[in-house]
Motif scaffolding. Structure first.
Motif, PDB file in Angstrom:
ATOM      1  N   UNK A 112       0.819  -1.205   0.000  1.00 59.14           N
ATOM      2  CA  UNK A 112       0.000   0.000   0.000  1.00 59.14           C
ATOM      3  C   UNK A 112       0.856   1.259   0.000  1.00 59.14           C
ATOM      4  N   UNK A 113       0.372   2.235  -0.706  1.00 63.16           N
ATOM      5  CA  UNK A 113       0.984   3.559  -0.780  1.00 63.16           C
ATOM      6  C   UNK A 113       2.398   3.547  -1.332  1.00 63.16           C
ATOM      7  N   UNK A 114       2.781   2.473  -1.977  1.00 65.92           N
ATOM      8  CA  UNK A 114       4.093   2.394  -2.643  1.00 65.92           C
ATOM      9  C   UNK A 114       3.905   1.766  -4.017  1.00 65.92           C
ATOM     10  N   UNK A 115       4.960   1.724  -4.753  1.00 62.23           N
ATOM     11  CA  UNK A 115       4.966   0.991  -6.013  1.00 62.23           C
ATOM     12  C   UNK A 115       5.793  -0.279  -5.904  1.00 62.23           C
ATOM     13  N   UNK A 116       6.070  -0.692  -4.669  1.00 62.73           N
ATOM     14  CA  UNK A 116       6.915  -1.864  -4.458  1.00 62.73           C
ATOM     15  C   UNK A 116       6.119  -3.142  -4.695  1.00 62.73           C
ATOM     16  N   UNK A 117       6.571  -3.954  -5.640  1.00 62.68           N
ATOM     17  CA  UNK A 117       5.926  -5.227  -5.944  1.00 62.68           C
ATOM     18  C   UNK A 117       6.827  -6.375  -5.486  1.00 62.68           C
ATOM     19  N   UNK A 118       6.223  -7.382  -4.893  1.00 60.37           N
ATOM     20  CA  UNK A 118       6.942  -8.570  -4.452  1.00 60.37           C
ATOM     21  C   UNK A 118       6.344  -9.786  -5.146  1.00 60.37           C
ATOM     22  N   UNK A 119       7.187 -10.786  -5.391  1.00 57.37           N
ATOM     23  CA  UNK A 119       6.757 -11.954  -6.148  1.00 57.37           C
ATOM     24  C   UNK A 119       7.192 -13.242  -5.460  1.00 57.37           C
ATOM     25  N   UNK A 120       6.407 -14.284  -5.680  1.00 56.04           N
ATOM     26  CA  UNK A 120       6.845 -15.592  -5.216  1.00 56.04           C
ATOM     27  C   UNK A 120       8.006 -16.066  -6.093  1.00 56.04           C
ATOM     28  N   UNK A 121       8.787 -16.969  -5.553  1.00 57.54           N
ATOM     29  CA  UNK A 121       9.946 -17.473  -6.294  1.00 57.54           C
ATOM     30  C   UNK A 121       9.518 -18.134  -7.609  1.00 57.54           C
ATOM     31  N   UNK A 122       8.353 -18.740  -7.604  1.00 61.46           N
ATOM     32  CA  UNK A 122       7.926 -19.504  -8.774  1.00 61.46           C
ATOM     33  C   UNK A 122       7.555 -18.626  -9.967  1.00 61.46           C
ATOM     34  N   UNK A 123       7.275 -17.333  -9.725  1.00 60.67           N
ATOM     35  CA  UNK A 123       6.833 -16.480 -10.829  1.00 60.67           C
ATOM     36  C   UNK A 123       7.777 -15.307 -11.082  1.00 60.67           C
ATOM     37  N   UNK A 124       8.718 -15.073 -10.184  1.00 59.36           N
ATOM     38  CA  UNK A 124       9.617 -13.918 -10.323  1.00 59.36           C
ATOM     39  C   UNK A 124      10.361 -13.987 -11.660  1.00 59.36           C
ATOM     40  N   UNK A 125      10.339 -12.882 -12.368  1.00 56.13           N
ATOM     41  CA  UNK A 125      10.988 -12.825 -13.674  1.00 56.13           C
ATOM     42  C   UNK A 125      10.038 -13.115 -14.829  1.00 56.13           C
ATOM     43  N   UNK A 126       8.884 -13.682 -14.532  1.00 57.01           N
ATOM     44  CA  UNK A 126       7.891 -13.980 -15.572  1.00 57.01           C
ATOM     45  C   UNK A 126       6.610 -13.179 -15.391  1.00 57.01           C
ATOM     46  N   UNK A 127       6.264 -12.856 -14.168  1.00 54.20           N
ATOM     47  CA  UNK A 127       5.053 -12.107 -13.869  1.00 54.20           C
ATOM     48  C   UNK A 127       5.423 -10.673 -13.474  1.00 54.20           C
ATOM     49  N   UNK A 128       4.559  -9.745 -13.840  1.00 54.50           N
ATOM     50  CA  UNK A 128       4.727  -8.356 -13.425  1.00 54.50           C
ATOM     51  C   UNK A 128       3.391  -7.819 -12.940  1.00 54.50           C
ATOM     52  N   UNK A 129       3.396  -7.321 -11.714  1.00 52.93           N
ATOM     53  CA  UNK A 129       2.180  -6.715 -11.157  1.00 52.93           C
ATOM     54  C   UNK A 129       2.327  -5.207 -11.181  1.00 52.93           C
ATOM     55  N   UNK A 130       1.273  -4.542 -11.663  1.00 48.83           N
ATOM     56  CA  UNK A 130       1.274  -3.088 -11.713  1.00 48.83           C
ATOM     57  C   UNK A 130      -0.054  -2.558 -11.175  1.00 48.83           C
ATOM     58  N   UNK A 131      -0.059  -1.253 -10.930  1.00 48.98           N
ATOM     59  CA  UNK A 131      -1.252  -0.614 -10.382  1.00 48.98           C
ATOM     60  C   UNK A 131      -1.490   0.694 -11.116  1.00 48.98           C
TER      61      UNK A 131
END
Length: 116
Positions: free
Chosen positions: A53-72
């Protein structure tokens, strides 16, 4: 009343891409930790990505990091999950979540099917 509505699921070949959307109503997504989860039949719901919340910091599980991108997109009150190089094992329902201090809201889910 807070509502989260997901869309963008569908059928894709292995190695393909999908872009999921989650539109919020009744609240502003900026004040929540927004997350994408998935849950395969018989398995626990798994967090795949989250924007704090209130940031643009996205975190990913190890299984999807590098393949998935979450944006807002605050103006559209929408979060997205761009999923690339999808694998057959990632066939399942994907859910949008808003969380803050123990309060959770969930969408109804959108089905992603990866099949040749």
């Amino acid at each position: 009343q807070v509502q989260l509505i997901e869309s963008g699921g569908g059928l894709v070949h292995p190695g393909g891409s999908l872009n999921l959307s989650c539109v919020a109503s009744g609240t502003l997504i900026y004040i929540w930790d927004m997350g994408w989860f998935r849950q395969a039949p018989g398995k626990q719901r798994e967090l795949v990505a989250r924007i704090v919340r209130k940031t643009d910091d996205a975190n990913y599980s190890d299984s999807v990091r590098g393949r998935y991108t979450m944006t807002r997109d605050v103006a559209k009150n929408t979060v997205y999950l761009q999923m690339n190089n999808l694998e057959i094992e990632e066939t399942t329902s994907y859910y949008c979540n808003a969380n803050y201090l123990g309060t959770d809201h969930w969408g109804q889910g959108t089905q992603v099917t990866v099949s040749s």
